[in-house]
Write an enzyme that holds these catalytic residues in place. Structure first.
Site, PDB file in Angstrom:
ATOM      1  N   CYS A  87      -0.594   5.632   6.535  1.00 46.42           N
ATOM      2  CA  CYS A  87      -1.420   5.602   7.742  1.00 46.42           C
ATOM      3  C   CYS A  87      -0.613   5.058   8.919  1.00 46.42           C
ATOM      4  O   CYS A  87      -0.062   3.951   8.849  1.00 46.42           O
ATOM      5  CB  CYS A  87      -2.658   4.744   7.516  1.00 46.42           C
ATOM      6  SG  CYS A  87      -3.658   5.293   6.102  1.00 46.42           S
ATOM      7  N   CYS A 135     -17.098  -9.580   4.442  1.00 46.40           N
ATOM      8  CA  CYS A 135     -16.419  -8.319   4.135  1.00 46.40           C
ATOM      9  C   CYS A 135     -15.186  -8.575   3.269  1.00 46.40           C
ATOM     10  O   CYS A 135     -14.222  -9.209   3.724  1.00 46.40           O
ATOM     11  CB  CYS A 135     -16.014  -7.614   5.424  1.00 46.40           C
ATOM     12  SG  CYS A 135     -17.399  -7.334   6.549  1.00 46.40           S
ATOM     13  N   CYS A 188     -20.097  -6.836   2.065  1.00 43.37           N
ATOM     14  CA  CYS A 188     -19.531  -5.510   2.296  1.00 43.37           C
ATOM     15  C   CYS A 188     -18.165  -5.470   1.617  1.00 43.37           C
ATOM     16  O   CYS A 188     -17.363  -6.391   1.781  1.00 43.37           O
ATOM     17  CB  CYS A 188     -19.392  -5.237   3.787  1.00 43.37           C
ATOM     18  SG  CYS A 188     -18.628  -3.626   4.183  1.00 43.37           S
ATOM     19  N   ARG A 220     -20.633  -1.750  15.713  1.00 46.27           N
ATOM     20  CA  ARG A 220     -19.900  -3.015  15.655  1.00 46.27           C
ATOM     21  C   ARG A 220     -18.599  -2.921  16.441  1.00 46.27           C
ATOM     22  O   ARG A 220     -17.777  -2.041  16.202  1.00 46.27           O
ATOM     23  CB  ARG A 220     -19.583  -3.385  14.203  1.00 46.27           C
ATOM     24  CG  ARG A 220     -18.930  -4.760  14.053  1.00 46.27           C
ATOM     25  CD  ARG A 220     -18.499  -5.019  12.621  1.00 46.27           C
ATOM     26  NE  ARG A 220     -19.505  -4.568  11.700  1.00 46.27           N
ATOM     27  CZ  ARG A 220     -19.229  -4.071  10.497  1.00 46.27           C
ATOM     28  NH1 ARG A 220     -17.969  -3.947  10.098  1.00 46.27           N
ATOM     29  NH2 ARG A 220     -20.207  -3.677   9.692  1.00 46.27           N
ATOM     30  N   CYS A 230       0.835  -1.204   0.000  1.00 42.74           N
ATOM     31  CA  CYS A 230       0.000   0.000   0.000  1.00 42.74           C
ATOM     32  C   CYS A 230       0.870   1.254   0.000  1.00 42.74           C
ATOM     33  O   CYS A 230       1.800   1.359   0.804  1.00 42.74           O
ATOM     34  CB  CYS A 230      -0.927   0.001   1.215  1.00 42.74           C
ATOM     35  SG  CYS A 230      -2.042   1.443   1.249  1.00 42.74           S
ATOM     36  N   CYS A 238      -1.272   1.424  10.538  1.00 42.99           N
ATOM     37  CA  CYS A 238      -1.459   0.257   9.666  1.00 42.99           C
ATOM     38  C   CYS A 238      -0.164  -0.481   9.361  1.00 42.99           C
ATOM     39  O   CYS A 238       0.818   0.124   8.905  1.00 42.99           O
ATOM     40  CB  CYS A 238      -2.131   0.699   8.367  1.00 42.99           C
ATOM     41  SG  CYS A 238      -2.554  -0.689   7.284  1.00 42.99           S
ATOM     42  N   CYS A 287     -20.900   2.233   5.330  1.00 44.87           N
ATOM     43  CA  CYS A 287     -20.324   1.753   6.586  1.00 44.87           C
ATOM     44  C   CYS A 287     -19.065   2.569   6.844  1.00 44.87           C
ATOM     45  O   CYS A 287     -18.176   2.637   5.988  1.00 44.87           O
ATOM     46  CB  CYS A 287     -19.993   0.262   6.468  1.00 44.87           C
ATOM     47  SG  CYS A 287     -19.054  -0.428   7.851  1.00 44.87           S
TER      48      CYS A 287
END
Length: 332
Positions: A68, A108, A140, A270, A64, A71, A200
């Protein structure tokens, strides 16, 4: 504060003030049970004793370009994680079969990266169509920032929900990442909503934010009208900028879950990543505020055994709510 009185006012349409919201987060630990009782009054009013189960498949790991700070898959992380490109459709379908067998209602499909390439999107679209045909699962997708037209393709394929977390408050965002903006995230959520997919969006708690930041997150998600709100608690990973961060305790985590229920009374709340290491033995209490959990593993960290989750729900006397087509909620 009489939390039951406040809860009933929320059920009758009251919107909390910032002062009342901060009072939840700063309340004495001795008030936790009465605070959660109020949260449960709201939860029970809208959701009864049903619990939604969700499971993640990490279809692309690492690689990626984003920075962030939380992460392990980011470009600046040195965490020793497994890295692989987009898995094939057959592997995604195998994960869907596992989800179906675990009585998971929402499957998901998650991929690392800034956003999906057209080839990656083709794989997801094809897999979703087969998942719907073979298992009838609610799907999702969580694929990052979307380009124009991509949300429409996902909707046409049968994607029910799209996850794109705001992660933190707008004011704290640049302390967590600078490779994209808070507004970039909001724009993707709005594009998803415009396509007809259920939005979401959630948060990560414990990233050196203030309590006011947490309150702002909850109100921002109310303003965005997110249908499902994952509340993650930071599981600090060695090799990331937030390595060693340890700001949370189980009691504060319960107050956060209560806060999100009082501010977003009608929404799916959640308990997500980090619940096992942060809520620890108090995990069951979280479900008096929340009405949804992940089962199985997360992206690069392990969850607890799904049998333990089912046993926890059974001990609580709660019900698993299926999102399969034409099926009703059944007792665990």
């Amino acid at each position: 504060m009489n939390w039951s009185t406040l809860a009933n006012e929320v059920i009758n349409g009251k919107v909390l003030t910032e002062e009342e919201s901060l009072e939840i987060l700063t309340s004495e630990d001795d008030e936790i049970l009465s605070l959660l009782h109020g949260a449960f009054l709201i939860r029970k009013h809208y959701y009864g004793k049903k619990v939604k189960l969700n499971m993640i498949v990490n279809t692309k790991s690492g690689l990626c370009p984003e920075n962030c700070g939380y992460c392990s898959q980011s470009s600046i992380s040195t965490a020793p994680i497994e890295k692989y490109r987009m898995m094939n459709k057959e592997s995604i379908l195998e994960g869907a079969e596992r989800a179906y067998n675990l009585k998971v209602g929402t499957y998901c499909i998650v991929a690392s990266g800034r956003g999906p390439s057209e080839k990656e999107l083709d794989t997801v679209v094809s897999a979703v169509k087969d998942i719907k045909d073979q298992f009838g699962l609610k799907v999702c997708a969580c694929l990052g920032l979307l380009k124009p037209g991509q949300a429409g393709r996902l909707k046409e394929a049968g994607v029910d929900r799209y996850n794109h977390n705001i992660n933190t408050s707008k004011e704290h965002h640049e302390s967590i990442t600078t490779s994209h903006t808070y507004d970039n995230r909001v724009q993707t959520i709005e594009a998803v909503k415009a396509s007809g997919i259920s939005p979401c969006s959630g948060v990560i708690i414990g990233m050196r934010e203030t309590k006011k930041d947490v309150v702002n997150m909850a109100f921002s998600l109310r303003a965005l009208d997110a249908d499902s709100i994952p509340v993650n608690f930071l599981h600090a990973i060695d090799g990331t900028p937030l390595e060693g961060t340890d700001e949370l305790d189980p009691r504060y985590c319960l107050k956060v879950l209560a806060l999100f229920r009082y501010i977003n009374p009608t929404k799916e709340i959640r308990i997500s990543g980090g619940r096992e290491v942060n809520l620890r033995s108090l995990q069951p209490l979280g479900l008096y505020a929340a009405n949804s959990i992940f089962v199985g593993d997360y992206l690069t960290t392990r969850g607890q055994e799904s049998t333990s989750d089912h046993e926890m729900l059974k001990d609580l006397g709660f019900e698993v709510e299926f999102d399969f087509e034409d099926q009703e909620a059944v007792r665990v």
